[in-house]
Structures are given as C-alpha cells and as structure tokens.
Design a protein around this motif. Structure first.
Motif, PDB file in Angstrom:
ATOM      1  N   ARG A  42      77.400  26.801 121.242  1.00 45.60           N
ATOM      2  CA  ARG A  42      78.160  28.057 121.257  1.00 45.60           C
ATOM      3  C   ARG A  42      77.590  29.077 120.265  1.00 45.60           C
ATOM      4  NH1 ARG A  42      82.603  26.935 124.442  1.00 45.60           N
ATOM      5  NH2 ARG A  42      83.276  24.755 124.420  1.00 45.60           N
ATOM      6  N   LEU A  43      77.356  28.646 119.035  1.00 50.88           N
ATOM      7  CA  LEU A  43      76.821  29.574 118.036  1.00 50.88           C
ATOM      8  C   LEU A  43      75.372  29.949 118.345  1.00 50.88           C
ATOM      9  CD1 LEU A  43      78.321  28.138 114.715  1.00 50.88           C
ATOM     10  CD2 LEU A  43      79.212  29.932 116.214  1.00 50.88           C
ATOM     11  N   VAL A  84      74.348  31.369 110.815  1.00 49.67           N
ATOM     12  CA  VAL A  84      74.566  30.268 111.759  1.00 49.67           C
ATOM     13  C   VAL A  84      73.845  29.010 111.279  1.00 49.67           C
ATOM     14  CG1 VAL A  84      74.060  29.436 114.095  1.00 49.67           C
ATOM     15  CG2 VAL A  84      74.991  31.734 113.768  1.00 49.67           C
ATOM     16  N   PHE A  92      75.504  32.870 120.598  1.00 53.49           N
ATOM     17  CA  PHE A  92      75.836  34.086 119.842  1.00 53.49           C
ATOM     18  C   PHE A  92      74.620  34.551 119.044  1.00 53.49           C
ATOM     19  CE2 PHE A  92      77.808  36.253 116.158  1.00 53.49           C
ATOM     20  CZ  PHE A  92      78.541  37.211 116.840  1.00 53.49           C
ATOM     21  N   LYS A  93      73.895  33.611 118.492  1.00 53.70           N
ATOM     22  CA  LYS A  93      72.709  33.910 117.684  1.00 53.70           C
ATOM     23  C   LYS A  93      71.627  34.596 118.513  1.00 53.70           C
ATOM     24  CE  LYS A  93      69.244  31.472 114.877  1.00 53.70           C
ATOM     25  NZ  LYS A  93      68.858  30.144 114.340  1.00 53.70           N
ATOM     26  N   LEU A  98      82.995  30.399 111.809  1.00 53.86           N
ATOM     27  CA  LEU A  98      81.714  30.840 111.247  1.00 53.86           C
ATOM     28  C   LEU A  98      81.926  31.950 110.219  1.00 53.86           C
ATOM     29  CD1 LEU A  98      78.539  30.950 111.364  1.00 53.86           C
ATOM     30  CD2 LEU A  98      78.835  32.715 113.124  1.00 53.86           C
ATOM     31  N   HIS A 116      75.664  27.589 108.255  1.00 56.63           N
ATOM     32  CA  HIS A 116      76.950  26.978 108.628  1.00 56.63           C
ATOM     33  C   HIS A 116      76.738  25.619 109.298  1.00 56.63           C
ATOM     34  CE1 HIS A 116      81.074  26.617 109.811  1.00 56.63           C
ATOM     35  NE2 HIS A 116      80.818  26.740 111.102  1.00 56.63           N
ATOM     36  N   LEU A 176      78.917  23.152 118.350  1.00 57.37           N
ATOM     37  CA  LEU A 176      78.603  24.307 117.507  1.00 57.37           C
ATOM     38  C   LEU A 176      77.215  24.858 117.820  1.00 57.37           C
ATOM     39  CD1 LEU A 176      79.904  23.359 113.944  1.00 57.37           C
ATOM     40  CD2 LEU A 176      80.791  25.123 115.458  1.00 57.37           C
ATOM     41  N   ARG A 177      76.241  23.973 117.964  1.00 56.19           N
ATOM     42  CA  ARG A 177      74.877  24.414 118.251  1.00 56.19           C
ATOM     43  C   ARG A 177      74.819  25.196 119.562  1.00 56.19           C
ATOM     44  NH1 ARG A 177      71.352  22.150 114.749  1.00 56.19           N
ATOM     45  NH2 ARG A 177      71.892  20.120 113.833  1.00 56.19           N
ATOM     46  N   ARG A 223      85.138  29.085 117.402  1.00 56.58           N
ATOM     47  CA  ARG A 223      83.903  28.742 116.678  1.00 56.58           C
ATOM     48  C   ARG A 223      83.416  29.937 115.845  1.00 56.58           C
ATOM     49  NH1 ARG A 223      85.109  23.763 116.796  1.00 56.58           N
ATOM     50  NH2 ARG A 223      84.437  22.533 118.591  1.00 56.58           N
ATOM     51  N   LEU A 224      83.514  31.143 116.405  1.00 54.68           N
ATOM     52  CA  LEU A 224      83.084  32.336 115.675  1.00 54.68           C
ATOM     53  C   LEU A 224      84.018  32.613 114.502  1.00 54.68           C
ATOM     54  CD1 LEU A 224      82.101  34.684 118.639  1.00 54.68           C
ATOM     55  CD2 LEU A 224      80.564  33.501 117.060  1.00 54.68           C
TER      56      LEU A 224
END
Length: 240
Positions: free
Chosen positions: A126-127, A103, A130-131, A171, A106, A123-124, A167-168
């Motif tokens: 949503r990812l 992440v 997930f992170k 990634l 990317h 991105l920050r 977004r995933l």
C-alpha cells in the motif's frame, strides 16, 4: 509632500500632507515642527530611493507583476501575500524529508518492532503505491486535499480505500511523532461509509437446484479413472 500648520488639535500642531501609503493619501500629525521636519526628510530620502529602484525593474518583470497583481485581486490577495505563502512552502521543503524516505524509515521501524510478515507485506504494497506518486515530494508540503484526491483516484472498493487511508494515517502519525511534520494531514480525511447489501432472497425452486448442485459429486478425471483401474488390476494379480 509638505509640512503645514494644523489648528484643529492642541497636541498635533503640524501635519505632513501628500503622503501616499498603498496608493491612498495619508496625513501624518506631529506635536512639534522639528519632529515633522525630521520625518519629512526621512520620507523624501525613502521616496527618492524607491524611485531609483523603480527604474532598475525590467519591462518583463514589470509586466509580470501587473499580470500577477490582476490575477490575485480576484482573491483579495497581493503579490506580498503570494510571496509570503511561497516562501513558507520553500522553507518547509528545506527542513523536511521526502515521502519516499519517510516510507522507507517507517517500514524499517515496523521491521525493528517485529511486526508480523503479513503486516509488513501489506504496508509495502500500500505505501509502495503511494510512494510511486509522491516519493519525491517533501513531507511537510503534502496537503490533505492531495492525499484525499489520490485515494479517490484509486477507484477501489470502499473497504480497500479505508485500508489505504488507515496505512497513510499511521505513516503520517509516525512522521508527526518524529517531528518531521507539524500536523498529520490524513486525520482530516473521513472514512468511506460501508453500505451493506440487502440479503438475496431465493425462490423455492432456485434453492432446490442450488442444493442439488452443491451435493453433486465432481466427475472423475479420465487420468484418475485409468490410474484406479491399473491399481485394481495390479492388486488382483498379486491376490491371485
């Protein structure tokens, strides 16, 4: 195990009997007695070594092996299958980076490519979410089912979940392009179908009240009225 003569074949005149492979009896055929004796000697040495190794297995390991074998049998698998599967998982983990590192890499790439601030911010967010859940997991070990389950657990609108999925997907496409994974695990996850709501129908009286409400002037705040009166008085004094 023993060697016996075999008269039912012109090319295989000797047979080794008493051999067991995976618990099943098996006979080995040979053209000459010399070859049969050589193989029998090898098998006996192997049998002796395996027998000695069996005595070195602890009781706890033996019980564990029996339990695991029983559980795997219902799936038609063996301890060997389970070992091979887990060894692959461990080797993949060793030659992978974590989801958290992916992440970060990317995001840095998107900044370097001068993507818009709105895109980077999205991105920050949503990812980053997930992170939080998968940051320490090696990317190569991440499965499609895990990602799909995570998306479902978000309990957000269909469009929002589709945005997370997009977004995933980007990634892991980046990871695939860099050779960090063999296959993008997000491509197999389908989009959620968006269902349009039927247009709402208003009665004539409802529509009239709605339009009246929309055209009403908002009430003037007391502070604004007092300020307006003050300005009017000041202007009157100057005018006089």
């Amino acid at each position: 195990m023993r060697i016996a003569e075999y008269s039912h074949s012109p090319t295989a005149k000797y047979v080794i009997e008493g051999v067991r492979v995976n618990g099943q009896r098996k006979r080995l055929f040979f053209r000459t007695e010399t070859k049969a004796k050589k193989e029998l000697a090898r098998l006996k040495i192997k049998q002796r070594k395996e027998g000695q190794n069996a005595f070195s297995v602890s009781d706890s390991l033996r019980v564990m092996a029996l339990e695991c074998t029983s559980e795997l049998q219902s799936f038609g698998k063996t301890i060997r299958d389970a070992t091979d599967f887990y060894l692959k998982y461990l080797r993949d983990a060793l030659r992978s980076i974590t989801v958290g590192a992916l992440v970060d890499e990317h995001l840095a790439e998107q900044v370097r490519l001068k993507r818009s601030s709105a895109h980077i911010s999205d991105l920050r967010q949503r990812l980053g979410r997930f992170k939080e859940d998968f940051g320490a997991q090696p990317v190569r070990t991440l499965q499609t089912g895990e990602i799909e389950k995570w998306l479902r657990a978000l309990k957000l609108s269909a469009q929002t979940i589709n945005n997370f999925r997009a977004r995933l997907n980007a990634l892991f496409a980046y990871a695939e392009k860099r050779g960090l994974i063999d296959k993008n695990p997000a491509t197999a996850i389908g989009k959620i179908k968006l269902v349009d709501k039927a247009p709402e129908i208003f009665a004539l009286e409802q529509l009239r009240k709605l339009l009246e409400k929309a055209t009403e002037k908002p009430p003037e705040k007391s502070s604004q009225r007092s300020r307006s009166s003050s300005l009017h008085r000041n202007w009157s004094v100057r005018g006089s």
